[in-house]
Design a protein around this motif. Sequence first.
Motif, PDB file in Angstrom:
ATOM      1  N   ARG A  86       4.202  73.222  30.541  1.00  0.00           N
ATOM      2  CA  ARG A  86       4.838  72.779  31.796  1.00  0.00           C
ATOM      3  C   ARG A  86       6.639  72.551  31.366  1.00  0.00           C
ATOM      4  O   ARG A  86       6.911  72.139  30.492  1.00  0.00           O
ATOM      5  N   TRP A 111      -2.732  75.390  41.137  1.00  0.00           N
ATOM      6  CA  TRP A 111      -2.761  74.042  40.695  1.00  0.00           C
ATOM      7  C   TRP A 111      -2.501  73.312  42.132  1.00  0.00           C
ATOM      8  O   TRP A 111      -2.081  72.169  42.443  1.00  0.00           O
ATOM      9  N   THR A 145      -0.274  73.972  44.549  1.00  0.00           N
ATOM     10  CA  THR A 145       1.162  73.911  45.053  1.00  0.00           C
ATOM     11  C   THR A 145       1.762  75.279  44.687  1.00  0.00           C
ATOM     12  O   THR A 145       1.066  76.164  44.235  1.00  0.00           O
ATOM     13  N   TRP A 154       4.511  74.100  38.219  1.00  0.00           N
ATOM     14  CA  TRP A 154       3.639  73.766  39.219  1.00  0.00           C
ATOM     15  C   TRP A 154       3.361  72.054  39.325  1.00  0.00           C
ATOM     16  O   TRP A 154       3.339  71.575  40.466  1.00  0.00           O
ATOM     17  N   LYS A 155       3.318  71.421  38.146  1.00  0.00           N
ATOM     18  CA  LYS A 155       3.191  69.900  38.159  1.00  0.00           C
ATOM     19  C   LYS A 155       4.395  69.224  37.506  1.00  0.00           C
ATOM     20  O   LYS A 155       4.342  68.080  37.362  1.00  0.00           O
ATOM     21  N   SER A 156       5.540  70.172  37.355  1.00  0.00           N
ATOM     22  CA  SER A 156       6.529  69.519  36.502  1.00  0.00           C
ATOM     23  C   SER A 156       7.935  69.890  37.133  1.00  0.00           C
ATOM     24  O   SER A 156       8.970  69.278  36.464  1.00  0.00           O
TER      25      SER A 156
END
Length: 169
Positions: A17, A46, A48, A69-71
């Motif tokens: 990430r 994921w 998003t 995506w998550k970071s």
Amino acid sequence: MSDPIDPGVHIGHVHLRTADIDRVRGFYVDVLGFDVIAEERDVPGWGTTGDILFVSAGGYHHHLGFNTWKSKDGPPQPDGVTGLHHVAINYPTRASLADALRRLDAIDHPIRQASDHGTHEAIYVSDPDGNDLELAWDRPRAAWPRDASGRIAMTFGDLDLDDLRAAIG
């Protein structure tokens, strides 16, 4: 006890990430010299959307993958939590490890640690997201230190960076 794993198994790639694709691209591509295999913006994943970057040495589909995506815009992982300790990037020759050091020297990138482990020489650095890397060159197996019973006896001495710099040739 289970049967041992097939000795031909190897780690294929690492996917990390990142907070900023452009910043991580600047380090891995512009500084370390990896090739861009794929790079896309606003890719679904994921639940998003985010940016992705896949890089390689020598045309492999990818050695390192990065996504936001998550970071996206997130801080680095703090010390004291579980997770990935470091990613080892193994160079095929001592001269190619020396070239990596030359590239880091050119931008005054901090070296966290430089170690001679007997089996391999290693330079430890952090990437722009705080992911720790071990840039390493493995000595030939016949040169690995062994104890009296023949087991590998790794060491934890300091690596002479000036001697390594001289290996560029």
